[in-house]
Design a protein around this motif. Structure first.
Motif, PDB file in Angstrom:
ATOM      1  N   ASP A 194      -7.685   8.803   4.498  1.00  0.00           N
ATOM      2  CA  ASP A 194      -7.129   7.649   4.302  1.00  0.00           C
ATOM      3  C   ASP A 194      -7.057   5.917   5.029  1.00  0.00           C
ATOM      4  OD1 ASP A 194      -5.107   9.089   5.300  1.00  0.00           O
ATOM      5  OD2 ASP A 194      -3.200   8.889   4.003  1.00  0.00           O
ATOM      6  N   TRP A 195      -7.090   6.514   5.853  1.00  0.00           N
ATOM      7  CA  TRP A 195      -7.045   5.795   6.979  1.00  0.00           C
ATOM      8  C   TRP A 195      -8.111   4.411   7.277  1.00  0.00           C
ATOM      9  CZ3 TRP A 195      -2.362   4.119  10.345  1.00  0.00           C
ATOM     10  CH2 TRP A 195      -1.886   5.060  10.732  1.00  0.00           C
ATOM     11  N   PRO A 196      -7.495   2.707   7.613  1.00  0.00           N
ATOM     12  CA  PRO A 196      -8.485   2.139   7.460  1.00  0.00           C
ATOM     13  C   PRO A 196      -9.401   2.490   8.362  1.00  0.00           C
ATOM     14  CG  PRO A 196      -6.483   0.570   7.291  1.00  0.00           C
ATOM     15  CD  PRO A 196      -6.573   2.275   7.310  1.00  0.00           C
ATOM     16  N   ALA A 197     -10.996   2.841   7.779  1.00  0.00           N
ATOM     17  CA  ALA A 197     -11.575   3.196   9.107  1.00  0.00           C
ATOM     18  C   ALA A 197     -11.722   1.839  10.010  1.00  0.00           C
ATOM     19  CB  ALA A 197     -13.264   3.528   8.241  1.00  0.00           C
ATOM     20  N   GLY A 198     -12.170   0.730   9.960  1.00  0.00           N
ATOM     21  CA  GLY A 198     -12.463  -0.651  10.856  1.00  0.00           C
ATOM     22  C   GLY A 198     -11.416  -0.743  11.376  1.00  0.00           C
TER      23      GLY A 198
ATOM     24  N   SER B 181       1.354  -1.423  -0.124  1.00  0.00           N
ATOM     25  CA  SER B 181      -0.070  -0.143  -0.026  1.00  0.00           C
ATOM     26  C   SER B 181       0.863   1.479  -0.036  1.00  0.00           C
ATOM     27  CB  SER B 181      -1.263   0.573   1.101  1.00  0.00           C
ATOM     28  OG  SER B 181      -0.183   0.840   2.755  1.00  0.00           O
ATOM     29  N   ALA B 182      -0.101   2.427   0.153  1.00  0.00           N
ATOM     30  CA  ALA B 182       1.374   4.128  -0.274  1.00  0.00           C
ATOM     31  C   ALA B 182       1.289   3.629   1.527  1.00  0.00           C
ATOM     32  CB  ALA B 182      -0.114   4.779  -0.742  1.00  0.00           C
ATOM     33  N   PHE B 183       1.037   2.615   2.065  1.00  0.00           N
ATOM     34  CA  PHE B 183       1.699   3.322   4.519  1.00  0.00           C
ATOM     35  C   PHE B 183       3.195   2.659   3.959  1.00  0.00           C
ATOM     36  CE2 PHE B 183      -3.746   3.227   4.621  1.00  0.00           C
ATOM     37  CZ  PHE B 183      -3.320   4.392   5.278  1.00  0.00           C
ATOM     38  N   GLU B 184       3.489   4.051   4.572  1.00  0.00           N
ATOM     39  CA  GLU B 184       4.755   3.517   4.890  1.00  0.00           C
ATOM     40  C   GLU B 184       5.628   3.275   6.745  1.00  0.00           C
ATOM     41  OE1 GLU B 184       7.745   6.373   3.721  1.00  0.00           O
ATOM     42  OE2 GLU B 184       7.666   5.682   1.577  1.00  0.00           O
ATOM     43  N   GLN B 185       6.183   2.296   6.849  1.00  0.00           N
ATOM     44  CA  GLN B 185       6.776   2.252   8.412  1.00  0.00           C
ATOM     45  C   GLN B 185       6.866   3.682   8.619  1.00  0.00           C
ATOM     46  OE1 GLN B 185      10.402   0.088   9.528  1.00  0.00           O
ATOM     47  NE2 GLN B 185       8.726  -1.306  10.323  1.00  0.00           N
ATOM     48  N   GLY B 186       5.936   3.677  10.104  1.00  0.00           N
ATOM     49  CA  GLY B 186       6.249   5.081  10.998  1.00  0.00           C
ATOM     50  C   GLY B 186       5.004   6.017  10.828  1.00  0.00           C
ATOM     51  N   ASP B 187       3.741   5.991   9.541  1.00  0.00           N
ATOM     52  CA  ASP B 187       3.098   6.296  10.047  1.00  0.00           C
ATOM     53  C   ASP B 187       2.253   6.290  10.248  1.00  0.00           C
ATOM     54  OD1 ASP B 187       4.123   7.333   7.078  1.00  0.00           O
ATOM     55  OD2 ASP B 187       3.003   6.505   5.499  1.00  0.00           O
ATOM     56  N   ARG B 188       1.538   7.334  11.175  1.00  0.00           N
ATOM     57  CA  ARG B 188       0.642   7.563  11.878  1.00  0.00           C
ATOM     58  C   ARG B 188      -0.850   8.747  12.153  1.00  0.00           C
ATOM     59  NH1 ARG B 188       4.586   8.481  16.475  1.00  0.00           N
ATOM     60  NH2 ARG B 188       4.536   6.025  16.692  1.00  0.00           N
TER      61      ARG B 188
ATOM     62  N   ASP C 233      -7.365  -5.196   5.781  1.00  0.00           N
ATOM     63  CA  ASP C 233      -6.675  -5.414   4.970  1.00  0.00           C
ATOM     64  C   ASP C 233      -7.504  -3.446   4.423  1.00  0.00           C
ATOM     65  OD1 ASP C 233      -7.550  -7.003   2.094  1.00  0.00           O
ATOM     66  OD2 ASP C 233      -8.496  -5.584   2.082  1.00  0.00           O
ATOM     67  N   HIS C 234      -6.299  -2.882   3.088  1.00  0.00           N
ATOM     68  CA  HIS C 234      -6.469  -1.936   2.670  1.00  0.00           C
ATOM     69  C   HIS C 234      -6.299  -1.664   1.284  1.00  0.00           C
ATOM     70  CE1 HIS C 234      -6.242   2.594   2.147  1.00  0.00           C
ATOM     71  NE2 HIS C 234      -5.060   2.654   2.189  1.00  0.00           N
ATOM     72  N   ASP C 235      -7.460  -1.767   0.709  1.00  0.00           N
ATOM     73  CA  ASP C 235      -7.597  -1.803  -1.078  1.00  0.00           C
ATOM     74  C   ASP C 235      -6.863  -2.893  -1.268  1.00  0.00           C
ATOM     75  OD1 ASP C 235      -8.956   0.628  -0.608  1.00  0.00           O
ATOM     76  OD2 ASP C 235      -6.447   1.769  -1.028  1.00  0.00           O
ATOM     77  N   GLY C 236      -6.970  -4.221  -0.568  1.00  0.00           N
ATOM     78  CA  GLY C 236      -6.012  -5.746  -1.243  1.00  0.00           C
ATOM     79  C   GLY C 236      -5.085  -5.533  -0.720  1.00  0.00           C
ATOM     80  N   THR C 237      -4.181  -5.031   0.279  1.00  0.00           N
ATOM     81  CA  THR C 237      -3.615  -5.410   0.562  1.00  0.00           C
ATOM     82  C   THR C 237      -3.253  -4.672   2.229  1.00  0.00           C
ATOM     83  OG1 THR C 237      -1.667  -4.029  -0.869  1.00  0.00           O
ATOM     84  CG2 THR C 237      -0.878  -4.319   0.683  1.00  0.00           C
TER      85      THR C 237
END
Lengths: 385, 385
Positions: free
Chosen positions: B169-173, B142-149, B193-197
């Motif tokens: 853009d964060w998974p509401a779940g 995904s577009a998320f990177e380690q450390g994103d907060r 799961d976020h956009d299939g990832t």
């Protein structure tokens, strides 16, 4: 502002008395000798007042301290003891507001000029020996005067003068109750017949502090030493394999010992007042140390680590030790308080050692039946000699 | 020697993070994100490492701290997070001696450059609000990177970016498990799961410290404030009738409030995280204060004084309060540890407040069934959004 450290560990009060004796100060020692009803402190609680009105120790939660500073000044000036009684029972009288309504109980306090006659008490305390401090409260028609002092040394089972001589002129019947009180670390006033006259003697069973010995030098050791020292344990940190900087890292410890697991019994005096916490985080070190402690029969061995970890040790232990020997082993160490920070874990460990050292089953006081403070129960009328 | 205060109250760790953010320091924050087996600390335990290798907080009892200083230097230099795993399971291999054999468990630690993205966490903590801190451990494809907060704020029941915007853009779940963990003050890693990832997010339920409010200004209050502060309570001392010098007399308190028994509810925020100790030593003050506290429904009211004293109050209380309301009243206050010195009494009081705040029944841990640390039990696979 005058420094008044009323709430300090008992060990600090005794240390301060020693320091002031060494300095030759004209201090006044105040001791609760009797309590009727429920008070914050029990007989034997002490405070030391110096010339400036500063001092250490507490006798109440603040109800009487200012008043005692005044009486202390008089005692210092006159150079002789005074026995004062304060009635702090609940009272709706607004006039006594200032004295702290709600400080329950009737408290009797002996104030005396601190003198060399008290030195054997602080020396015994510092050397880890129990002692009974006998102080005449009322000599009646006898030759005894208020403040006269003798000692009961358990190892000699006899009364001695402060100079260490036979206390031949003291009623021998005092030795019995003094022995009991010294063993229990409790205080009481007894009345004895002496040559046909009743004399009243306060016996202060001054128990030497128990030893808390921490095996380990991890970062988790510091909080344990801090809390243990505040709770009047004499604290020893034991490091293995030439651990360094321990004095610097554990300033709350009274003593640092560097040894190896195999030589623990040689380098430490392990006895029935040793409360041990084993937290080396090394399985083999922990096991060897616990074995040494169980062999020595110390009353408390707290072992840090999860239950599963101990199960491995347990197999070896079950073959070697009886169930009653293993009863002194507490693992996982500590009370179930639920905290997970280093200080919270330390709080639970020191709380457990305290409960075991006092023979208490940890639970809420509100669930305990009977009085919180154990009543002293000695023969209050010792036989005439 | 570099100052390393590994064992400090959690509140001091958070305060230090705040100070370092304010100073714009290039510090590294290390957080336990996963533990397999039994370790000294649980997920969420933190330490902060500054450039000189000094720092506060502890992750183990000393097994890993030196190692983490080294990794921390690398993280600082490269300016990006690292996730490292340490296997500290029992091992007879002499080679790992230096790493501290016996530090059980496998520990996963996230080290990250301390940045402004962490400020909302320390602000919530300081303001007494619970918060869930969400940190991406593995963004997968995904577009998320380690450390994103991102943050979960219970009062909004939604995810927000560190800047306070909608975290659209964060998974509401993630909001569900974050809410649970924030409420319980626990931490766990969840996979969503976020956009299939699949992405892996560490959720740190950072619970604001509970309040310990001491009513009273006697000499016995000081030791309670000291122990409570070390145990991560936010400590308030409440004085009545214009008590003076309270700041000076109780330096361990976070806050001093001067009020009167009648205005206690107006001057204090009493809620379900208020742990109160009533020790005014004044019968009427005690009674009025206890009534205010029971009315407010606080979970713990510890009342100092003998049982007999309370019986008088009880007659009035029994008519006004239900049994379940009175269940939060603990008198005589404290655990039954047997000590009689001011510090020993304080130890028993703070231990009781700690046990109640953690929902524990005080007893020896060796008598408790099951694991010492409660296992986190949240839906680990949050539904895909």
């Amino acid at each position: 502002m005058t420094q008044r450290n009323w709430s300090v560990p008992e060990t600090e009060v005794v240390q301060r008395i020693r320091d002031r004796l060494d300095a030759g100060g004209t201090d006044v020692l105040a001791t609760i000798v009797d309590v009727d009803g429920n008070a914050y402190r029990r007989p034997g609680a002490k405070m030391l007042l110096d010339e400036g009105g500063a001092g250490v120790g507490s006798i109440t939660a603040g109800c009487l301290e200012d008043e005692l500073v005044k009486v202390g000044a008089r005692v210092r000036e006159r150079g002789r003891p005074e026995l004062v009684t304060y009635d702090l029972m609940e009272d709706d009288d607004e006039d006594v507001w200032g004295l702290g309504v709600g400080c329950n109980g009737v408290i009797e306090v002996l104030l005396e000029p601190l003198s060399e006659t008290y030195r054997p008490a602080v020396e015994a305390f510092s050397e880890g020996r129990d002692v009974g401090v006998l102080t005449v409260l009322d000599g009646g028609d006898s030759a005894f005067e208020q403040g006269d002092r003798a000692y009961y040394h358990p190892e000699r089972d006899a009364l001695r003068t402060p100079d260490g001589d036979d206390a031949a002129d003291w009623p021998a019947g005092l030795a019995g109750p003094a022995g009991e009180l010294a063993a229990d670390g409790k205080a009481d006033t007894v009345t004895v017949d002496h040559d046909g006259t009743e004399i009243e003697v306060f016996i202060d069973g001054l128990a030497a502090p128990a030893d808390l010995v921490v095996f380990g030098t991890g970062h988790d050791v510091g909080p344990v030493t801090e809390f243990a020292a505040k709770n009047d344990f004499r604290v020893t940190v034991v490091g293995f394999r030439g651990a360094v900087d321990l004095d610097e890292r554990f300033p709350a410890a009274d003593r640092i010992v560097t040894t190896s697991p195999a030589t623990v019994p040689d380098d430490l005096d392990l006895d029935d007042r040793t409360y041990a916490v084993v937290m080396t985080h090394n399985f083999v070190d922990d096991q060897l140390t616990v074995e040494s402690l169980l062999d020595a029969g110390v009353p408390y061995v707290g072992l840090m680590g999860p239950r599963e970890r101990f199960e491995e040790m347990r197999e070896a232990f079950d073959e070697t030790y009886t169930e009653s020997q293993l009863a002194s082993l507490y693992t996982p160490v500590g009370l179930d308080l639920g905290g997970g920070s280093p200080y919270q874990i330390a709080h639970s460990i020191v709380g457990e050692a305290l409960a075991v050292s006092n023979g208490r089953e940890p639970r809420h006081l509100k669930e305990r039946e009977g009085p919180i403070h154990e009543r002293v129960d000695v023969e209050s009328d010792a036989p005439a000699q």
